[in-house]
Design a protein around this motif. Structure first.
Motif, mmCIF file in Angstrom:
data_model
loop_
_atom_site.group_PDB
_atom_site.id
_atom_site.type_symbol
_atom_site.label_atom_id
_atom_site.label_comp_id
_atom_site.label_asym_id
_atom_site.label_seq_id
_atom_site.Cartn_x
_atom_site.Cartn_y
_atom_site.Cartn_z
ATOM 1 N N ARG A 22 35.839 24.864 31.124
ATOM 2 C CA ARG A 22 37.058 25.123 31.100
ATOM 3 C C ARG A 22 37.654 26.048 31.660
ATOM 4 N NH1 ARG A 22 34.913 26.001 25.978
ATOM 5 N NH2 ARG A 22 36.238 27.951 26.108
ATOM 6 N N LEU A 23 38.953 26.060 31.903
ATOM 7 C CA LEU A 23 39.803 26.991 32.602
ATOM 8 C C LEU A 23 40.798 27.521 31.659
ATOM 9 C CD1 LEU A 23 40.156 25.336 36.369
ATOM 10 C CD2 LEU A 23 38.380 26.877 35.444
ATOM 11 N N GLU A 24 40.686 28.346 31.018
ATOM 12 C CA GLU A 24 41.375 28.848 29.883
ATOM 13 C C GLU A 24 42.355 29.940 30.548
ATOM 14 O OE1 GLU A 24 41.570 28.107 26.926
ATOM 15 O OE2 GLU A 24 39.718 26.845 26.655
ATOM 16 N N TRP A 25 43.791 29.657 30.154
ATOM 17 C CA TRP A 25 44.732 30.637 30.541
ATOM 18 C C TRP A 25 44.767 31.687 29.616
ATOM 19 C CZ3 TRP A 25 48.890 32.456 27.417
ATOM 20 C CH2 TRP A 25 49.925 32.861 27.985
ATOM 21 N N ARG A 26 45.094 32.857 30.409
ATOM 22 C CA ARG A 26 45.129 34.250 29.517
ATOM 23 C C ARG A 26 46.242 34.874 29.653
ATOM 24 N NH1 ARG A 26 41.462 32.690 25.902
ATOM 25 N NH2 ARG A 26 39.436 32.862 26.844
ATOM 26 N N ASP A 27 46.891 35.402 28.649
ATOM 27 C CA ASP A 27 48.090 36.033 28.610
ATOM 28 C C ASP A 27 48.350 37.094 29.575
ATOM 29 O OD1 ASP A 27 50.359 37.356 27.923
ATOM 30 O OD2 ASP A 27 50.505 36.482 25.865
ATOM 31 N N PRO A 28 49.062 37.091 30.618
ATOM 32 C CA PRO A 28 49.036 38.384 31.538
ATOM 33 C C PRO A 28 49.448 39.549 30.907
ATOM 34 C CG PRO A 28 51.108 36.783 31.799
ATOM 35 C CD PRO A 28 50.034 36.141 30.607
ATOM 36 N N ARG A 29 49.900 39.761 29.800
ATOM 37 C CA ARG A 29 50.000 40.921 28.834
ATOM 38 C C ARG A 29 48.738 41.763 28.570
ATOM 39 N NH1 ARG A 29 51.716 40.754 23.871
ATOM 40 N NH2 ARG A 29 51.084 38.504 23.551
ATOM 41 N N TRP A 30 47.840 40.911 28.610
ATOM 42 C CA TRP A 30 46.261 41.514 28.399
ATOM 43 C C TRP A 30 45.671 42.111 29.505
ATOM 44 C CZ3 TRP A 30 44.589 36.362 25.461
ATOM 45 C CH2 TRP A 30 45.273 36.116 24.428
ATOM 46 N N PHE A 31 46.429 42.139 30.755
ATOM 47 C CA PHE A 31 45.958 42.851 31.971
ATOM 48 C C PHE A 31 47.265 43.704 32.315
ATOM 49 C CE2 PHE A 31 44.214 38.614 31.436
ATOM 50 C CZ PHE A 31 43.113 38.745 31.813
ATOM 51 N N ARG A 32 46.708 44.805 33.146
ATOM 52 C CA ARG A 32 47.392 45.825 33.766
ATOM 53 C C ARG A 32 46.537 46.146 35.185
ATOM 54 N NH1 ARG A 32 45.267 50.845 33.170
ATOM 55 N NH2 ARG A 32 47.386 51.688 34.088
ATOM 56 N N PRO A 33 47.785 46.455 36.056
ATOM 57 C CA PRO A 33 47.265 46.928 37.387
ATOM 58 C C PRO A 33 46.708 48.316 37.322
ATOM 59 C CG PRO A 33 49.547 47.198 37.177
ATOM 60 C CD PRO A 33 49.207 46.511 36.015
ATOM 61 N N ALA A 34 45.533 48.462 37.937
ATOM 62 C CA ALA A 34 45.063 50.067 38.220
ATOM 63 C C ALA A 34 45.896 50.893 38.819
ATOM 64 C CB ALA A 34 43.757 49.928 39.194
ATOM 65 N N ARG A 35 46.221 52.124 38.286
ATOM 66 C CA ARG A 35 47.135 52.984 38.717
ATOM 67 C C ARG A 35 46.974 53.495 40.003
ATOM 68 N NH1 ARG A 35 50.532 54.618 34.544
ATOM 69 N NH2 ARG A 35 50.004 54.297 32.705
ATOM 70 N N HIS A 36 45.734 53.633 40.557
ATOM 71 C CA HIS A 36 45.316 54.124 41.951
ATOM 72 C C HIS A 36 45.860 53.115 43.046
ATOM 73 C CE1 HIS A 36 42.039 51.129 41.486
ATOM 74 N NE2 HIS A 36 41.909 51.352 42.814
ATOM 75 N N ASP A 37 46.154 51.909 42.721
ATOM 76 C CA ASP A 37 46.491 51.142 43.973
ATOM 77 C C ASP A 37 47.600 50.056 43.419
ATOM 78 O OD1 ASP A 37 45.152 49.172 42.450
ATOM 79 O OD2 ASP A 37 43.774 48.711 43.971
ATOM 80 N N GLY A 38 47.632 49.873 42.118
ATOM 81 C CA GLY A 38 48.695 49.001 41.639
ATOM 82 C C GLY A 38 48.560 47.581 41.754
ATOM 83 N N THR A 39 47.332 47.305 42.494
ATOM 84 C CA THR A 39 46.864 45.724 42.566
ATOM 85 C C THR A 39 45.902 45.364 42.016
ATOM 86 O OG1 THR A 39 45.933 46.531 44.640
ATOM 87 C CG2 THR A 39 48.095 46.044 44.893
#
Length: 515
Positions: free
Chosen positions: A154-171
């Motif tokens: 399966r390829l399960e979509w995950r809510d992008p709100r549950w992720f955040r970018p690392a502060r040291h690079d933003g990516t």
């Protein structure tokens, strides 16, 4: 599975294969990955919008991503053009190119082709393309090993709100968890970043561009609704005679208030109701409509690169075709980006898990099949192949859209290599041998005719050449040819012509006998 080679992630640590078969990024009711979302768009104003955009820039995109979801839900135009862009890519054909003609590489490509026949694939691709609006999207791969092989179950979509970018690079994406944010497990996620503009992923989505438009359009719609409610119907004015009692005035007031909704009222005969219509209702309404339409057109330009396919507004003769070409360019770019993402996060991971690291990997290609001019291509091959051009048959089949034939399939063959006819009966076999002997005799006659005709033709050519060299003008050449005609050395040439006629007769008889 124990004999598989050890694989290492980007951090240099060995891959934990047991983690790949379970879900690790699902929702948690009481944790930080809650499926319940906020509504920052309620009562949004420029100050609040600027504030939540700054939060996203500083590495906390939660409210911005919630706003992006609200814009899709509340702006029908934005949802329409964004859905068009995503669906145009999700339904495109997918081709798989083997790394080479090596049997192992062909087997790997066939394995991926078999997996692509899943009915859920189009929906999964559509969810991955959520990155067009929000800047990034995340899909968790749930692997299956029940058959002894690695298989993306399966390829399960995950809510992008549950992720955040690392502060040291933003990516670098981090997965939110109750014990803190953690890097994504290798071979476990498809991280899609599709940029509408250059910059950090969280700042490159279309929702960031559409947020201001949506807010101003919401203001316009609110003002339009107030205007319509105020001036869309006539103003009711009730008149009461002098000396009316307070009870009469209350009766008249109730009548004025109720007549808008009920369209019926009872008043004393001595009272009067008037309906006063506004003279600028049409002009005022047009102003709000034009502003809302203008904002929609700007959204169409941002999402699809043009307006003709959505707003029925063209800029001149032929502009509709040009606008469609712009949309196709964007579609092609999205398809290439999604192809590279799948090759990096799914295909390569799958091959590494199943076969170990490879020098070359199969490749997915998402896109429309280019129209091939079969007549032009066939004509080019017919001219170039005989002079030495080497072309792979598999490549020609791919360009024409034909699959490789099965070993037992019935094939179309050119007339020169068509299956031979059934052998003739016994009497015909006996009649064939004289025909072969007659054909051999004809061949000898051809050789004799050529030997006899060649010297005669050379003598005739020499005689004419001498005449032309001695003549001083064309008239002298003409007179010389007329005088020379009876004296031409054509005896042997005439004999050769007679033999040629005999040869033609014999060849015809030989062909009839052979048939």
């Amino acid at each position: 599975m124990a004999d598989k080679p050890i694989l290492y992630g980007p951090d240099g640590q060995p891959i934990r294969r047991e983690v790949l078969t379970v879900e690790i990024a699902g929702p948690t009711i009481t944790g930080v990955r809650s499926p319940i979302t906020g509504y920052p768009g309620d009562g949004l104003n420029p100050r609040r919008l600027a504030s939540l955009l700054r939060e996203a820039d500083e590495g906390e995109p939660l409210r911005y991503l919630e706003l992006a979801e609200q814009i899709e839900e509340r702006d029908l135009h934005y949802a329409g053009v964004l859905g068009t862009r995503k669906r145009s890519v999700a339904q495109l054909d997918i081709q798989v190119d083997a790394a080479s003609d090596d049997p192992l590489h062909v087997q790997q490509a066939d394995m991926i082709r078999d997996w692509l026949t899943r009915d859920e694939l189009e929906d999964e691709l559509f969810n991955m393309l959520d990155a067009i609006g929000k800047g990034w999207s995340f899909t968790e791969i749930v692997w299956d090993t029940s058959t002894g092989q690695w298989w993306p179950k399966r390829l399960e979509w995950r809510d992008p709100r549950w992720f955040r970018p690392a502060r040291h690079d933003g990516t670098t994406p981090l997965l939110r968890g109750d014990m803190g944010d953690t890097p994504l497990s290798p071979f476990k996620f498809i991280c899609a970043v599709i940029r509408a503009k250059s910059g950090l992923p969280i700042r490159s989505g279309l929702a960031r561009l559409a947020a201001w438009n949506w807010m101003f359009k919401a203001f316009t719609q609110r003002d339009w609704a107030i205007f319509t409610q105020t001036f869309g119907q006539p103003v009711r004015v009730g008149k009461y005679p002098s000396g009316a009692t307070p009870k009469d005035k209350d009766t008249l007031m109730r009548a004025v208030a109720n007549i808008a909704g009920d369209c019926a009222a009872i008043i004393p005969e001595s009272m009067l109701l008037e309906f006063i219509e506004s003279k600028n209702v049409g002009q005022g309404s047009d102003l709000y409509e034009k502003r809302a339409d203008w904002l929609d057109r700007q959204t169409s330009k941002a999402v699809l690169g043009q307006t003709a396919t959505t707003d029925a507004v063209t800029g001149g003769l032929g502009s509709g075709k040009e606008h469609r070409q712009v949309q196709e360019d964007i579609e092609r770019a999205d398809a290439k980006t999604l192809s590279s993402i799948l090759n990096r996060d799914l295909v390569r991971s799958w091959i590494d898990l199943e076969h170990g690291p490879q020098q070359k990997y199969p490749r997915l290609r998402i896109g429309r099949n280019e129209e091939v001019d079969i007549a032009k291509m066939s004509d080019s091959l017919a001219k170039l192949v005989p002079v030495g051009l080497k072309v792979q048959m598999s490549e020609v089949r791919d360009r024409l859209g034909f699959s490789d034939p099965d070993p037992k399939a019935e094939l179309l063959l050119p007339p020169s290599v068509a299956p031979a006819a059934p052998p003739p009966a016994a009497p015909a076999l006996q009649a064939e041998r004289p025909a072969v002997r007659a054909r051999d005799a004809v061949d000898e006659l051809v050789d004799d005719t050529e030997a006899l005709a060649a010297p005669a033709a050379e003598d005739m050519i020499d005689t004419v050449r001498d005449l032309v060299e001695r003549a001083g003008s064309l008239d002298e050449v003409r007179a010389g040819l007329l005088a020379l005609s009876p004296k031409m050395p054509d005896d042997r040439f005439a004999e050769a012509m007679r033999m040629a006629l005999v040869m033609a007769e014999l060849m015809g008889r030989a062909d009839v006998a052979g048939d």
